[in-house]
Design a protein around this motif. Sequence first.
Motif, short mmCIF file in Angstrom:
data_model
loop_
_atom_site.label_atom_id
_atom_site.label_comp_id
_atom_site.label_asym_id
_atom_site.label_seq_id
_atom_site.Cartn_x
_atom_site.Cartn_y
_atom_site.Cartn_z
N THR A 228 1.01 -1.12 -0.17
CA THR A 228 -0.09 0.18 0.12
C THR A 228 0.90 1.20 -0.12
O THR A 228 1.66 1.26 0.80
CB THR A 228 -0.91 0.08 1.24
N GLY B 113 4.10 -3.25 5.29
CA GLY B 113 3.38 -3.29 3.89
C GLY B 113 2.82 -1.84 3.49
O GLY B 113 2.26 -1.90 2.53
N ILE B 114 3.34 -0.83 4.05
CA ILE B 114 2.96 0.28 3.98
C ILE B 114 4.26 1.10 3.45
O ILE B 114 5.21 1.14 3.94
CB ILE B 114 2.52 1.39 5.05
N ARG C 50 -5.65 6.20 -5.82
CA ARG C 50 -6.62 5.19 -5.24
C ARG C 50 -7.58 5.99 -4.40
O ARG C 50 -8.89 5.70 -4.50
CB ARG C 50 -5.77 4.39 -4.62
N VAL D 276 -3.71 4.85 7.50
CA VAL D 276 -3.48 3.36 6.93
C VAL D 276 -5.00 2.92 6.86
O VAL D 276 -5.21 2.07 5.69
CB VAL D 276 -2.65 2.59 7.95
N GLU D 277 -5.81 3.21 7.59
CA GLU D 277 -7.23 2.30 7.66
C GLU D 277 -7.97 2.86 6.40
O GLU D 277 -8.38 2.46 5.48
CB GLU D 277 -7.98 2.81 8.78
N ALA E 279 -6.30 4.11 3.61
CA ALA E 279 -5.82 3.56 2.50
C ALA E 279 -5.92 2.40 2.19
O ALA E 279 -6.43 1.91 1.01
CB ALA E 279 -4.25 3.83 2.88
N HIS E 280 -6.13 1.45 3.18
CA HIS E 280 -6.56 0.21 2.77
C HIS E 280 -8.09 0.19 2.20
O HIS E 280 -8.34 -0.55 1.26
CB HIS E 280 -6.61 -0.78 4.03
N THR E 281 -8.93 0.84 2.86
CA THR E 281 -10.39 1.08 2.08
C THR E 281 -10.11 1.58 0.56
O THR E 281 -10.78 1.03 -0.36
CB THR E 281 -11.07 2.19 2.84
N TYR F 185 -7.65 0.94 -1.32
CA TYR F 185 -7.02 -0.01 -2.21
C TYR F 185 -7.91 -0.88 -2.58
O TYR F 185 -7.94 -1.87 -3.48
CB TYR F 185 -5.88 -0.60 -1.64
N GLY F 186 -9.17 -1.07 -1.96
CA GLY F 186 -10.28 -1.80 -2.14
C GLY F 186 -11.34 -1.15 -3.05
O GLY F 186 -12.26 -1.79 -3.32
#
Length: 245
Positions: free
Chosen positions: A2, A27-28, A88, A227-228, A230-232, A234-235
């Motif tokens: 990410t 992973g970031i 993203r 981070v939270e 960003a993960h959203t 990337y989905g």
Amino acid sequence: MTRLVLLSGWGIDARIWQPLAPYWPDGIRVHTPDWPGYGERIHDLLPKTLSGLADEMRNDLASDAVWVGWSLGGLLAGALLSHLPPPRALVLVGIGARFCSEDGVRPAELATFRRAFDRDPRATWQHFLRWQLQGETAPGMAHRRLLDLLGGHPGASSQTLALGLDQLASLDLGERLAMPPCPIWRLAGERDKLLGKTARQAADRILTDCGHCPMLSRPEALASHCVELAHTGYGHRPAQDGSVS
């Protein structure tokens, strides 16, 4: 992997993001570029047009990353959505659709600040450092942390800072927020004195116990929220018609 691109605000270069460094999980991948005219790029000219700025930042603002823009950095990142492939997602920290508002920093207040800057740029910059920290739980400590990061001199020329004040006065993301080409989230400090109540209430997430500079007062919480989101991001991927898929 990410990817996050962190973008600083008026009068402050990319060193402002250093307090977040211990809190990034595996992973970031984090990139903290300076705007033209700031920090490591202080000798570059800040373009006067958004199209010119887009050309200068094209290699830094990748479409497979999540952009995180703080204050003026958020306004510029949002404005560049019209000139670059969308990321993203975009996370706006400490900024609404515009900088000035009737229940926050009023246009007349910014105009007064700009006149003071014309008279004495360095002293006005130093005043701004304290002004933006007034909502923090321990503003004196936050100010010392900021000076430890930046030193006592602006990391930008007076010409670059003056153009940034023009951008604060003129940029408006209202249209972009109404029709976003990618997911856009807003984070606000619950005691951010540079944001009006309306902008704070419109935020998607509120950072408690902090003001305009959570990277100084609550770096771990800010990193966690980024981070939270960003993960959203990337989905979800913006479709060609601008909707979110």
